[in-house]
Each structure stands twice: as structure tokens, then as C-alpha cells.
Write a protein that holds these residues in place. Sequence first.
Motif, short mmCIF file in Angstrom:
data_model
loop_
_atom_site.label_atom_id
_atom_site.label_comp_id
_atom_site.label_asym_id
_atom_site.label_seq_id
_atom_site.Cartn_x
_atom_site.Cartn_y
_atom_site.Cartn_z
N TYR A 135 57.87 -6.48 -57.80
CA TYR A 135 58.04 -5.90 -56.21
C TYR A 135 57.81 -4.49 -56.18
N GLY A 136 57.54 -3.37 -56.87
CA GLY A 136 56.55 -2.05 -56.68
C GLY A 136 58.16 -1.58 -55.96
N TRP A 137 59.33 -1.69 -55.87
CA TRP A 137 60.70 -0.69 -55.27
C TRP A 137 61.67 -1.22 -56.14
N THR A 138 62.32 0.01 -56.43
CA THR A 138 63.64 -0.28 -56.51
C THR A 138 64.87 -0.39 -55.97
N MET A 139 66.00 -0.28 -56.26
CA MET A 139 67.10 -0.31 -54.59
C MET A 139 67.67 0.62 -54.74
N ASP A 140 67.27 1.96 -55.14
CA ASP A 140 67.53 3.27 -54.64
C ASP A 140 66.47 3.47 -53.86
N GLU A 141 64.94 2.88 -54.48
CA GLU A 141 64.07 3.57 -53.35
C GLU A 141 64.49 2.98 -51.66
N ILE A 142 64.36 1.39 -51.91
CA ILE A 142 64.94 0.53 -50.85
C ILE A 142 66.26 0.97 -50.22
N VAL A 143 66.82 1.58 -50.68
CA VAL A 143 67.99 2.40 -49.73
C VAL A 143 67.74 3.58 -48.79
N LYS A 144 66.70 4.31 -50.01
CA LYS A 144 66.73 5.29 -49.02
C LYS A 144 65.70 5.16 -47.69
N MET A 145 65.44 3.81 -48.24
CA MET A 145 64.35 3.88 -47.21
C MET A 145 65.26 2.80 -45.90
N ILE A 146 66.00 2.39 -46.52
CA ILE A 146 66.86 1.05 -44.75
C ILE A 146 68.15 1.96 -44.25
N GLY A 147 68.95 2.98 -45.80
CA GLY A 147 70.45 3.08 -45.53
C GLY A 147 70.88 2.28 -46.06
N LEU A 148 72.08 2.70 -45.34
CA LEU A 148 73.10 0.89 -46.49
C LEU A 148 73.74 -0.35 -45.78
N LYS A 149 72.75 -0.65 -44.74
CA LYS A 149 72.98 -1.77 -44.31
C LYS A 149 71.87 -2.33 -44.09
N ASN A 150 72.49 -3.93 -44.05
CA ASN A 150 71.11 -4.79 -44.82
C ASN A 150 70.76 -4.65 -46.45
N ASN A 151 70.73 -3.79 -47.13
CA ASN A 151 70.81 -3.63 -48.17
C ASN A 151 71.04 -4.70 -48.92
N CYS A 152 71.75 -5.44 -49.43
CA CYS A 152 72.51 -6.53 -49.90
C CYS A 152 71.61 -7.70 -49.57
N THR A 153 71.07 -7.95 -48.57
CA THR A 153 69.95 -8.39 -48.02
C THR A 153 68.86 -8.80 -48.51
N PHE A 154 68.07 -7.01 -49.08
CA PHE A 154 67.08 -7.30 -49.73
C PHE A 154 67.57 -7.10 -51.12
N CYS A 155 68.86 -7.43 -51.67
CA CYS A 155 69.26 -7.15 -53.27
C CYS A 155 68.70 -8.29 -53.57
N GLY A 156 69.43 -9.24 -53.08
CA GLY A 156 70.20 -10.71 -53.16
C GLY A 156 68.81 -11.50 -52.52
N VAL A 157 67.84 -11.34 -51.88
CA VAL A 157 66.53 -12.49 -51.89
C VAL A 157 66.03 -11.79 -53.23
N PHE A 158 65.91 -10.52 -53.41
CA PHE A 158 65.36 -10.51 -54.20
C PHE A 158 65.47 -10.29 -55.54
N ARG A 159 67.12 -10.69 -55.49
CA ARG A 159 67.38 -11.25 -57.14
C ARG A 159 67.97 -12.64 -57.18
N ARG A 160 67.79 -13.29 -56.20
CA ARG A 160 67.03 -14.74 -56.19
C ARG A 160 65.59 -15.49 -57.46
N GLN A 161 65.09 -14.93 -56.35
CA GLN A 161 63.49 -14.29 -56.93
C GLN A 161 63.05 -14.38 -58.35
N ALA A 162 64.04 -12.88 -58.50
CA ALA A 162 63.69 -12.49 -60.18
C ALA A 162 63.84 -13.36 -61.18
N LEU A 163 65.54 -13.79 -60.97
CA LEU A 163 66.16 -14.88 -61.60
C LEU A 163 65.22 -15.85 -62.21
#
Length: 376
Positions: A135-163
Motif C-alpha cells: 500500500y505504500g504506507w506502514t501503520m506507524d505512518e498511518i497513525v502519525k497521520m490519523i492518530g489513535l482513532k480508527n487506526n484499527c479500521t485501516f489495519c483490519g481492512v488492509f490486513r484482510r486483503q494483504a493475507l
Amino acid sequence: MEEEGDAKPKKAGPRQCCVCNQRRAALKRPKTLDQICRECFYRVFEEEIHQVIVENQLFKPGERIAIGASGGKDSTVLAYVLSELNRRHNYGLDLFLLSVDEGITGYRDDSLETVKRNEIQYGLPLKVVSYKDLYGWTMDEIVKMIGLKNNCTFCGVFRRQALDRGAAMLKVDKLATGHNADDIAETVLLNILRGDIARLSRCTAITTGEDGPIPRCKPFKYTYEKEIVIYPSNHTYSNSLQILNQKFTYAYFKRLDYFSTECIYSPNAYRGFAREFIKDLERLRPRAILDIIKSGEDFRISTSTKMPEQGTCERCGYISSQKWCKACVLLEGLNRGLPKLGIGRSRGLNQDNSKDVKKGNGTRSIESKQCGSLDF
Ligand code: SF4
């Protein structure tokens, strides 16, 4: 001379194992409360999983199976037990470890080291797919941008597809995940609390996604978390049955190499309540976990309830009930500096799609199993 009435009541000694009737019981099984010795526990634990695999026809001879491996307790035990059963019962499977590197410094980098050791210990080839590459993004970078709210939404959606993408690279026929009975009971409860009919209708299925790119199965569907592992409060041995009960779990006594730290971005809020509630119920009635799963299985969805229609994402071709899949919407938001674009009910990018589903398809806080919370 001691008077009859002065005699102190004798402490009940350890009982015989109820399976072999030869050795002393070493624990009371959390699932059945049977008094059982260590050797019989190993055998019963493994053979129950074998029965689940056989009865539900989870695998076919010659299949290539990826085990979703996070380095945590469930997936480590799953990798070990599947390797054992594959040998013992001649399943004829080619097993692989598949890990996702979300790019979470101090968490996933450490747990991946555990998976790399498991690769050598169990002789299973390992494939790692990373968010950065996909995706071109790490979760560290995503959290830096969005903070600690909704981070698991990004992570869960990306993981499902990554698997799914990792599984496709490995050319496997199926993905086996370490969801255990407690996880599934929690998810039933959460889906009821959220009114998420679409997920409720599929969260107890032992195999899902048979119409998608890679079916997923849960060999631990009926396996209690307390029998997989409980993190002991101290590691000293004792003959006390009570203390052994706390420590006597499959992973602990098999000395399996697993990683037990929580994700540094874990919110642990809503799911935490459901988890605690289920643990309380289990204390009063161990069967409660299986009963909640059974309740979930027996739910019948009204035919008037509108369910998502499955199609493919116009952008990446992944399965989606909307014009763009959720990963593409979230990614577009990140890349445009509008990270809230895909959060909440889907609007904007998917607005003009007539197939948009009005019920049960908003983006919830999707959490993932690989960090102790779930996405089914
Ligand atoms: Fe991802 Fe899980 Fe961490 Fe949330 S808690 S950011 S889903 S690894």
C-alpha cells in the motif's frame, strides 16, 4: 491420645486421570472440568482438533495451506498442531506460514522474529507481506497521520486483503487462522451488540470465503483459549493442582516459542467489554462459550434483511460490495491527505454506485485477530 472429634479433615489428594486411570491428574480441563494428566491432555487436545478437521472436511489431500502466523499464541499453537496432525494422520498437506508486516515498530518487528524462529522449528516455509510494499504506507505512518482513532479500521481492512494477496503469491488453496472458541463467542456477542447482521450471519462458519479468492478456515473453532495458553503470573513449578491449573496449557507445557506483547496501537475498548463478559460467564459455566457459538450458528436471518451484494472493486479487482473496495477507499483518503474519507458509512467515492448497500455495510472499527482482536 487424639480424640476422634479433634482429627483435622484430610486434604483431598490429586485424583487419577479420568482418561487413562493410571497417572495422577495434573489439571482440571477448563472446557470440561475433567481431571486429566498432562500426557492425556496433549493427546485429547490434539485429537479434538483432528476430529473438527475431519468432521468439517477442512482440508483435502494434496492441498496447499497457508497458516496465518503472527507469532502470537494461537497461530503458533495452530502451526505446531497442524504440523503434528499432518504427519500423524497423513493429511497430505503442504503447509506454509503467512505473516503480515503492518510496519509497527516495537511490536510487529519483534513478533516477526518469533515467526522466523517458528519457520525453522517446524520446518514450514514462511512468506511475509508488508503494508509498505502493498500500500505504500506502514501503520506507524498511518497513525502519525490519523492518530489513535480508527487506526484499527485501516489495519483490519488492509490486513484482510494483504493475507489474500500473500495467499495468492503462495498459490495456496486455503488459509487457516488461529481463531479460537473464545474469539468466536466474543464476535457473536459484538455483532449482536452492533446490530451487524451481515457479519453475524457468517462469523460462526468454520469455513468462510468459499466464493472469494481464498477460503479461510478455523480449526480452533471449538478450542478454548484457556487450554491454548494463559500467561502465568509466575513461572515457578509447584505440586499444587490449583497453581498447575493456571499454568497447564498446551503452549506453556509444550514450551512453544510465541510472542505475547499487545500491539502498541491496540484500543481494546469495545471488544474488551465483550471479552470480560465472556470470561465472567465462563467462570460460572464453562459451556457458556460453546453455547454462545451455538446461538450464533442457529440465528436465522430474515429474508427481508438486505445483505451486501458481492462484486469486484473497479480499481483493484478485489471482492467488494461497492464500486471501490474498502482498502482502495481508505488508501485514496490517505494519499489525498483526507484520511476520514472512508471512515463511517461509506460515502463520497462510492456514492454513485447503485449497488451501495444501505444496511450493515458501514465501516465499523474492524479489529483483527493478529493483534488479539478480530475481523471475521
Ligand atoms: Fe492493527 Fe491490531 Fe494494532 Fe489495531 S491493534 S493497529 S488492528 S495490529
